[in-house]
Design a protein around this motif. Structure first.
Motif, PDB file in Angstrom:
ATOM      1  N   ILE A  37      78.997  64.205  26.578  1.00  0.00           N
ATOM      2  CA  ILE A  37      78.895  65.272  25.562  1.00  0.00           C
ATOM      3  C   ILE A  37      77.564  66.017  25.615  1.00  0.00           C
ATOM      4  CG2 ILE A  37      80.469  64.107  23.960  1.00  0.00           C
ATOM      5  CD1 ILE A  37      77.968  63.310  22.326  1.00  0.00           C
ATOM      6  N   ASP A  40      77.609  69.728  25.298  1.00  0.00           N
ATOM      7  CA  ASP A  40      78.307  70.308  24.145  1.00  0.00           C
ATOM      8  C   ASP A  40      77.274  70.857  23.153  1.00  0.00           C
ATOM      9  OD1 ASP A  40      79.812  70.816  21.795  1.00  0.00           O
ATOM     10  OD2 ASP A  40      81.336  69.398  22.491  1.00  0.00           O
ATOM     11  N   ARG A  74      84.030  56.225  24.420  1.00  0.00           N
ATOM     12  CA  ARG A  74      84.708  57.513  24.442  1.00  0.00           C
ATOM     13  C   ARG A  74      85.335  57.851  23.092  1.00  0.00           C
ATOM     14  NH1 ARG A  74      84.818  61.021  28.743  1.00  0.00           N
ATOM     15  NH2 ARG A  74      85.614  62.223  26.999  1.00  0.00           N
ATOM     16  N   GLU A  75      85.859  56.824  22.394  1.00  0.00           N
ATOM     17  CA  GLU A  75      86.453  57.064  21.081  1.00  0.00           C
ATOM     18  C   GLU A  75      85.400  57.592  20.110  1.00  0.00           C
ATOM     19  OE1 GLU A  75      88.724  54.737  17.411  1.00  0.00           O
ATOM     20  OE2 GLU A  75      88.043  53.603  19.168  1.00  0.00           O
ATOM     21  N   ASP A  78      84.221  61.228  21.340  1.00  0.00           N
ATOM     22  CA  ASP A  78      85.255  62.237  21.144  1.00  0.00           C
ATOM     23  C   ASP A  78      85.409  62.577  19.668  1.00  0.00           C
ATOM     24  OD1 ASP A  78      85.656  62.283  23.835  1.00  0.00           O
ATOM     25  OD2 ASP A  78      87.502  61.068  23.807  1.00  0.00           O
ATOM     26  N   THR A  79      85.410  61.527  18.838  1.00  0.00           N
ATOM     27  CA  THR A  79      85.531  61.765  17.397  1.00  0.00           C
ATOM     28  C   THR A  79      84.319  62.521  16.879  1.00  0.00           C
ATOM     29  OG1 THR A  79      86.691  59.635  17.251  1.00  0.00           O
ATOM     30  CG2 THR A  79      86.021  60.663  15.176  1.00  0.00           C
ATOM     31  N   ALA A  82      84.733  66.169  17.840  1.00  0.00           N
ATOM     32  CA  ALA A  82      85.911  66.827  17.268  1.00  0.00           C
ATOM     33  C   ALA A  82      85.881  66.900  15.744  1.00  0.00           C
ATOM     34  CB  ALA A  82      87.175  66.096  17.733  1.00  0.00           C
TER      35      ALA A  82
END
Length: 998
Positions: A37, A40, A74-75, A78-79, A82
């Motif tokens: 990330i 990002d 990754r969980e 990603d959370t 997002a």
């Protein structure tokens, strides 16, 4: 690759987003954990909004590392990218709290607690927190579950989802759920104990008030009853074991740290009392023994755990006592003294950093609100809230506090509490000190939304809010009293007449109706004068209430204001010169003498300022004499001249009395003078110098009026007694001898007639009834006493002392000192009496026995009938007479050999006797302490009653005023009398040994 010497674009962006160590942050962003990330832009933006982006980034890397597997990592990432709610909450917590970042690193799955964003998650209560703690069955798991719940509270707080009051309430609800869980664990561990008793846990302090901090002692009180037919003693023992175990579960340190200390010291008798009591035992204590502060503490009592019905019964039973606490004697002074004691106990180095207890801190707001609740809550149940901000809102709605003041105080209290929360949240440590490190201050400032220059902005805002609290917290109590008698804007709530009277009674006013009339007369109207009075009076009322005579203080202030209200400088002086208003309040409420002197010439108020007018510093005798003689010289005749001299005396007596009162009471800027002996010397010296100057001026006026420039005989005034010793009090007569010597070619009879005429006219003029206090001349220490002539020639004195002088006259001459008239004649008189008062080889044994006999006779014959010999400051046990006769015996016996003893002053002679090893240092200190105390008592009696006296007043208010002058607070008159008796008893034991040879 970035060229050497140039910074990368990432470095620049990091600086722009608030990172203080961009190099370290760049390395963390390049780490393997954040690789998915790092590009990002959402991440960098979110980190830049946190209180400490560097801390948040480091915490995030640690949390990702702790996930223990690629899938979990990754969980989380990603959370994070997002879900904005999780991103804001998680990074907000990581940027504000290193302690919660440590918790997440140890329990990496707990980040999921921040994912859910349902309505019930926004404002959880006790039920939701109990659900969160439900699986905890031992101290360690309870700590983990507690921190998990705390994580969600902190997330809502730092994101602004909840405000201060909601956050504090959630923390209190979490504490409630935690206490219940801990008590359940304790009961499960000892089911037999649990079966014997009903145990209620009553929260106190901020937990009871539903306004808890992140890290605070949780104050509790335990109440228990036996179950069924169980033995009460065994039931209380069982309840005590359960309560102690519950406290340990919360307080003890484990591998997961501790939760917070559970503090039961607010219970009856504090840490010395039993941990658990029955309801009847609690009630008996509060009915009989409880102090004012204990009722104040009960304002926040709230049942939280255990048997809630029993807890509710406890609160209901004690509530009537709480709401009648304001009727207790010295209620307001007790509460205010408690607050002062808290401030005095803060280490000097920490006062300016103390957010809670320091001046302008949180405790000022809480004490002011609680004081008002206790005064008015009896009649108005809407005020009975344990939560400070709710109570402040109710006080404003009812008119007990001005609305504008309440809004400002609410705003400042919220800011200070938010600072406290942010300071504690960082390490989850109990502290109220504002840190000094700039990095800490920067993090706190950014967490409060101060982003331009966080450190400077935080300091500025903190200073501003602290100043608001300092200005308002005492005014809060007094301002509505003025609004009750003033014209207010339409719709503005005001204090009712009954509530105003109620408040004045709580402040110690004996006649609240009269006080309200004075306030109305002073503050009503739209004039500039009334506006300034409305600014001054809230503060003045507090100072009046800090005295034993608040009614007299307010009445006297009205009189002075009526007399000077139209002068341009009076109100300006009180408003603009810091010391003047408080000095005036102290002087007007300390007794009758100083106000009486002031009322006769109100313009003397100017002396109370701190400008260039000389203030309250005593003036030297030479300056006084110069002013008096100049005033006499300008006068048309003898009476006018002496009136001018007496006017100067009145003004200077006021200066001396005011300085004495201010030094004895102390002010906000100047502490109480610790050296009581120095105060006594200052008063004695000032009054004696003033008396000498007045006599010099009167003598000049009488001679000029009757004989022109030259009297047929040289004339001198010799001071005796306390006058000669520079120890006059406010009510002392002037003990003197008059001596004359015919000029060349003047008949002795003519000279004698002239001298007697001078004395008669001086005495008459100094006692003419007028606005100025009379100066009584006492010549009874002359040869042959009242039977002898008022004036003698120097030759007559010489003949008398050579043939007839008695030992008591030698003793009286120890105080002889020239003060006015012909200086050469005065010097020769002193030379004449020196061999009498300092006899060669000292007094013989027969003379010593005669002095002892005279002293014993005086003790038995001169003590007023019915007087308590242990409390008579002059003739009583260990009083002035005892000490002075002991010192004078040293002078008569050793003055010929010890030059230091040849002084007219008692304390100087005593110090000289000690230096000459005639008396031990310890005994000298005991005698000096008693003499100073007895002198202070006489001065106090004169200041308070307006007339001289040698015993403590019998009137309760007058006695309290004497105690206040001597440094004893309200309710401590008994201590004052005990201390006086103890001090003089010790002095008498020394006198018996040194004077009587016992």
């Amino acid at each position: 690759m970035t060229a050497p010497g140039r910074r990368s674009s990432t470095f620049t962006r990091l600086l722009r987003h608030g990172f203080t160590d961009p190099s370290a942050a760049e390395r963390l962003l390049e780490s393997e954990q954040l690789a998915p990330i790092k590009a990002d832009p959402v991440l960098l933006e979110a980190l830049g909004t946190t209180a400490d982006p560097d801390l948040a980034l480091l915490g995030l890397v640690r949390l990702v590392e702790a996930q223990g597997g690629h899938t979990a990592e990754r969980e989380l990432l990603d959370t994070l990218v997002a879900a904005k709610p999780l991103r804001d909450r998680l990074l907000g917590v990581l940027g504000a709290s290193a302690a919660l970042a440590d918790h997440l690193a140890r329990h990496p799955e707990d980040w999921r607690e921040l994912v859910t964003y349902e309505p019930q998650d926004l404002h959880p209560g006790v039920t939701e927190f109990e659900r969160g703690l439900a699986e905890a069955d031992d101290p360690v798991s309870l700590r983990v579950a507690y921190r998990r719940c705390l994580l969600s509270i902190a997330a809502r707080d730092v994101c602004g989802t909840t405000d201060l009051a909601q956050t504090a309430a959630e923390l209190a609800d979490l504490a409630t759920a935690t206490l219940r869980a801990a008590l359940t664990i304790a009961c499960d561990a000892a089911p037999a104990d649990a079966a014997l008793c009903r145990l209620a846990v009553v929260a106190m302090g901020k937990c009871g008030g539903h306004e808890l901090n992140y890290v605070s002692d949780v104050d509790v009180i335990f109440v228990a009853e036996a179950v069924g037919g169980a033995d009460e003693g065994k039931a209380i023992q069982a309840a005590t074991r359960l309560a102690a175990h519950m406290m340990r579960i919360c307080s003890e340190t484990t591998v997961e740290g501790s939760i917070w200390p559970v503090d039961a010291n607010l219970r009856p008798e504090g840490r010395n009392g039993p941990l658990v009591r029955t309801l009847s035992s609690h009630l008996a204590y509060y009915q009989r023994w409880a102090k004012t502060w204990e009722f104040q503490a009960l304002l926040k009592a709230r049942p939280v755990a255990g048997d809630l019905d029993l807890g509710a019964e406890y609160v209901a039973t004690l509530a009537p006592l709480v709401w009648h606490a304001a009727e207790r004697e010295n209620f307001v002074p007790d509460v205010q003294k408690m607050r002062r004691r808290v401030v005095e106990n803060i280490p000097v180095a920490e006062v300016d950093r103390e957010l809670k207890l320091g001046p302008g801190g949180l405790r000022d707001v809480e004490f002011a609100v609680q004081l008002l609740q206790l005064v008015h809550g009896r009649a108005d149940s809407s005020l009975r809230s344990g939560t400070t901000l709710d109570a402040l809102k109710a006080l404003a709605a009812g008119g007990y506090v001005g609305r504008a003041d309440a809004v400002q105080l609410d705003d400042s209290y919220r800011f200070l509490r938010l600072m406290e929360h942010r300071i504690q949240l960082f390490r989850l440590r109990r502290t109220h000190l504002v840190p000094e490190d700039s990095a800490d201050l920067r993090r706190i400032g950014r967490s409060l939304g101060l982003r331009v220059d966080p450190v400077a902005e935080l300091k500025r805002e903190w200073k501003r809010h602290r100043a608001v609290v300092r200005r308002l917290h005492e005014k809060l109590f007094y301002r509505p009293l003025l609004d009750a008698v003033a014209q207010l804007a339409t719709g503005e709530a005001r204090l009712s007449a009954d509530a105003a009277r109620e408040r004045l009674v709580a402040l110690g006013y004996a006649d609240p109706a009269a006080a309200l009339r004075h306030l109305e007369a002073l503050a009503s109207g739209v004039s500039r004068k009334a506006a300034i009075q409305r600014t001054l009076l809230p503060v003045l009322l507090g100072w009046f209430a800090d005295s034993a005579e608040p009614d007299a203080g307010l009445l006297n202030f009205r009189k002075v204001s009526d007399a000077l209200g139209k002068t341009p400088w009076y109100l300006r002086l009180l408003r603009d010169e810091g010391a003047a208003a408080e000095n005036l309040a102290r002087v007007l409420s300390a007794g009758r003498l100083a106000p009486d002197l002031l009322m006769r010439a109100p313009e003397a108020v100017a002396l109370l300022g701190d400008g260039d007018g000389g203030g309250l510093e005593p003036r030297a005798r030479a300056h006084l004499e110069q002013e008096v003689l100049a005033a006499v010289g300008r006068a048309a005749g003898g009476e006018q001249a002496v009136t001018a001299a007496r006017g100067v005396r009145r003004r200077e007596l006021f200066r001396t009395a005011a300085a004495d009162i201010v030094a004895s009471y102390g002010t906000e800027e100047t502490p109480v003078v610790a050296d009581q002996g120095a105060l006594v010397d200052q008063v004695g010296g000032a009054v004696s110098d003033l008396t000498a100057a007045t006599l010099a001026g009167t003598l000049r006026a009488v001679v000029r009026d009757g004989w022109g420039d030259t009297l047929p005989t040289r004339f001198a005034v010799i001071a005796m007694g306390r006058f000669g010793g520079h120890e006059l009090g406010y009510g002392s007569d002037a003990d003197v001898l008059f001596v004359h010597e015919p000029r060349e070619d003047v008949d002795e009879l003519e000279a004698s007639r002239a001298a007697n005429a001078v004395v008669a006219e001086m005495r008459r003029l100094l006692q003419i009834p007028s606005a100025d206090p009379p100066l009584l001349i006492d010549a009874d220490l002359r040869p042959e006493g009242k039977s002898g002539p008022l004036v003698r020639s120097l030759k007559s004195y010489e003949a008398y002392y050579r043939r007839w002088s008695l030992v008591w006259e030698s003793q009286a001459l120890l105080r002889a000192e020239f003060v006015a008239g012909d200086e050469d004649l005065g010097r020769r008189f002193i030379e004449l009496v020196d061999p009498l008062r300092y006899p060669a080889e000292g007094l013989g044994e027969d003379a010593v026995r005669e002095i002892r006999r005279l002293k014993a006779r005086m003790e038995s014959e001169r003590m007023p009938r019915g007087a308590d010999p242990t409390l008579h400051s002059k003739l009583g046990r260990g009083g002035l007479s005892d000490v002075e006769w002991t010192v004078q015996l040293f002078q008569l016996r050793h003055g010929w050999d010890e030059p230091g003893l040849r002084t007219t002053r008692t304390r100087e002679a005593l110090a000289a006797a000690c230096a000459a090893e005639l008396v031990s240092g310890e005994d000298a200190a005991i005698l000096d302490e008693a003499w100073v105390l007895a002198t202070r008592v006489r001065n106090a009696v004169m200041l308070v009653r307006g007339r001289a006296g040698d015993t403590f007043p019998s009137d309760g208010r007058e006695l309290a005023a004497v105690g206040r002058y001597l440094g004893y607070g309200p309710g401590h008159v008994g201590d004052m009398l005990d201390d006086y008796r103890r001090t003089t008893r010790r002095a008498r034991a020394v006198v018996d040994e040194l004077f009587y040879g016992a």
